[in-house]
Design a protein around this motif. Structure first.
Motif, PDB file in Angstrom:
ATOM      1  N   THR A 150     -23.064 -10.628  13.188  1.00  0.00           N
ATOM      2  CA  THR A 150     -23.812 -11.100  12.024  1.00  0.00           C
ATOM      3  C   THR A 150     -22.836 -11.786  11.077  1.00  0.00           C
ATOM      4  O   THR A 150     -21.619 -11.665  11.221  1.00  0.00           O
ATOM      5  N   MET A 151     -23.346 -12.512  10.106  1.00  0.00           N
ATOM      6  CA  MET A 151     -22.483 -13.456   9.386  1.00  0.00           C
ATOM      7  C   MET A 151     -21.309 -12.799   8.665  1.00  0.00           C
ATOM      8  O   MET A 151     -20.194 -13.303   8.703  1.00  0.00           O
ATOM      9  N   GLY A 152     -21.553 -11.664   8.005  1.00  0.00           N
ATOM     10  CA  GLY A 152     -20.451 -11.004   7.331  1.00  0.00           C
ATOM     11  C   GLY A 152     -19.460 -10.408   8.306  1.00  0.00           C
ATOM     12  O   GLY A 152     -18.248 -10.588   8.180  1.00  0.00           O
ATOM     13  N   ALA A 153     -19.963  -9.686   9.312  1.00  0.00           N
ATOM     14  CA  ALA A 153     -19.084  -9.106  10.317  1.00  0.00           C
ATOM     15  C   ALA A 153     -18.364 -10.190  11.107  1.00  0.00           C
ATOM     16  O   ALA A 153     -17.198 -10.036  11.493  1.00  0.00           O
ATOM     17  N   LEU A 154     -19.040 -11.309  11.337  1.00  0.00           N
ATOM     18  CA  LEU A 154     -18.426 -12.417  12.053  1.00  0.00           C
ATOM     19  C   LEU A 154     -17.279 -13.020  11.257  1.00  0.00           C
ATOM     20  O   LEU A 154     -16.288 -13.491  11.835  1.00  0.00           O
ATOM     21  N   ALA A 155     -17.394 -12.998   9.945  1.00  0.00           N
ATOM     22  CA  ALA A 155     -16.305 -13.501   9.112  1.00  0.00           C
ATOM     23  C   ALA A 155     -15.026 -12.699   9.318  1.00  0.00           C
ATOM     24  O   ALA A 155     -13.925 -13.206   9.116  1.00  0.00           O
ATOM     25  N   LEU A 156     -15.175 -11.428   9.745  1.00  0.00           N
ATOM     26  CA  LEU A 156     -14.018 -10.565   9.996  1.00  0.00           C
ATOM     27  C   LEU A 156     -13.540 -10.641  11.446  1.00  0.00           C
ATOM     28  O   LEU A 156     -12.521 -10.038  11.789  1.00  0.00           O
ATOM     29  N   THR A 157     -14.287 -11.342  12.305  1.00  0.00           N
ATOM     30  CA  THR A 157     -13.992 -11.415  13.732  1.00  0.00           C
ATOM     31  C   THR A 157     -13.167 -12.657  14.012  1.00  0.00           C
ATOM     32  O   THR A 157     -13.509 -13.760  13.575  1.00  0.00           O
ATOM     33  N   HIS A 158     -12.083 -12.502  14.777  1.00  0.00           N
ATOM     34  CA  HIS A 158     -11.085 -13.565  14.868  1.00  0.00           C
ATOM     35  C   HIS A 158     -11.432 -14.675  15.840  1.00  0.00           C
ATOM     36  O   HIS A 158     -11.078 -15.833  15.625  1.00  0.00           O
TER      37      HIS A 158
END
Length: 413
Positions: A150-158
């Motif tokens: 999801t967009m927030g978690a994806l922002a943390l995914t490299h």
């Protein structure tokens, strides 16, 4: 002349391809039943499940304790909104607080119940924003990290291929090299809201961050006034031989926030954010919510998982089998190393073996389900109830597959 019949698996695959969005490709197999650490496909072929839904089915398939708990709860109360609470919700929050932060005063720990790991990490990211405010716009994450889609978690995914089609993502996240203490020191500062990391990086091939890294992360975040957020979605709930991986990797480290999911529900969708100290009180009324988080059926399942892990000694089982199995696998020709803890293991393969995806496909043809998170790594995350005989049968099968591939210069077996 008779017309060849289409197998049950192929019929289901065709229907899948016509009806399901193509986010995963069309699966090769259609599973219809499970028992213990074994599953059967639509054509009746049996497999030993060494992936467990990617570290989810910690009790295996159709475990009586989980079946009973879900059925009993569903027969009384299946769902309520979060305008109400239930005994199962409160009891699970109390259990998770004590398991995640052992020894902490109960009043210092709070739990937010979610549906999944990515939703738990979304909530954790909101907590970091509330903590940071305008004065702390930066959030640090690690290269090779995976925290969700999801967009927030994806922002943390490299991984760039996950991120780039959906940019711009929520801002302020910076990636630093995993396990590099000097890079962490250089990046940390008074404008950092939080450092978010996995104690063992799963999608990176089951890799620990190195001796002293978690201790340094805690020290540096504390000095800077930043939160330390540990993503234990894959590594928590007994997977690595303890309730949380960081308890074993760095016993003295007490994070501010921990996220959980996967094995927490034993196959029923449930996630959690567990926070201690000031971080526990940052989210207030109206600042976050979820329709299904805290669902009484999911909470009953999670409570059954916790009770069963205790009664069957599954934490110790994961630790002991994991160590013995790891040593056996590490001795196979074609294996470079075996990484990880407990029953979360990454089996590194020599280059001349060929791509790990091909090895995983050949193992599936021979009745063992694993996956290949990297071209040189097989990931093992089986049910914690896996037997010695099932583990040894896989070792023997992998030895045979590797020998065949090495004997043909890495070609297909």
């Amino acid at each position: 002349m008779s017309t060849p019949t289409t197998s049950a698996t192929e019929q289901w695959r065709q229907r899948y391809a016509r009806s399901v969005m193509n986010t995963f490709g069309t699966p090769e197999r259609v599973l219809v039943r499970g028992q213990g650490a074994r599953v059967w496909d639509a054509d009746g072929v049996e497999y030993v499940d060494l992936l467990a839904g990617i570290a989810v089915n910690c009790l295996g398939h159709a475990h009586p304790a989980l079946v009973e708990a879900v059925g009993a709860q569903m027969s009384t109360l299946g769902h309520v909104s979060n305008l109400f609470t239930t005994p199962a919700q409160v009891s699970l929050a109390e259990e998770l607080a004590a398991l995640t932060f052992p020894g902490a005063p109960a009043q210092d720990v709070r739990v937010f119940l979610a549906n999944s790991g990515t939703e738990a990490n979304e909530a954790a990211l909101k907590i970091t924003r509330l903590h940071g405010g305008p004065a702390r716009p930066r959030v640090l994450a690690l290269e090779q990290s995976f925290h969700g889609r999801t967009m927030g978690a994806l922002a943390l995914t490299h991984k760039a291929s996950y991120r780039e089609p959906f940019e711009p993502l929520p801002g302020g996240v910076e990636f630093i090299p995993a396990g590099d203490l000097e890079a962490l020191r250089q990046a940390m500062g008074p404008d950092v809201a939080a450092l978010v990391l996995e104690p063992i990086q799963g999608e990176a091939g089951v890799r620990e961050l190195g001796p002293g890294y978690l201790e340094a992360a805690r020290e540096l975040t504390a000095q800077a006034g930043a939160l330390l957020v540990l993503d234990e979605v894959q590594t928590g709930m007994g997977r690595t031989g303890g309730w949380m991986a960081h308890h074993a990797l760095a016993p003295g480290v007490v994070p501010d926030v921990v996220t959980l999911a996967k094995g927490l529900g034993g196959g029923i969708p449930v996630g959690a954010v567990v926070a201690s100290g000031p971080a526990a009180d940052l989210l207030g009324p109206g600042q976050h919510g979820t329709t299904f988080g805290g669902n009484p059926v999911a909470c009953a399942a999670a409570l059954a998982v916790i009770r069963t892990m205790r009664s069957e000694g599954l934490l110790a089982r994961a630790a002991s089998l994991g160590e013995r199995w790891s040593a056996d696998l590490a001795g196979l020709p074609g294996v470079t190393e075996v990484r990880g803890r407990g029953l979360l293991r990454g089996v590194g393969l020599q280059e001349r073996v060929g791509p790990s995806g091909e090895v995983a496909a050949e193992l599936a043809r021979r009745g063992f389900i694993v996956n290949a998170p990297r071209p040189d790594t097989l990931r093992l995350a089986p049910p914690l109830i896996l037997s010695d005989a099932e583990a040894d049968a896989f070792t023997d099968c992998l030895a045979l597959v590797l020998a065949e591939r090495l004997g043909t210069g890495g070609g297909s077996a």
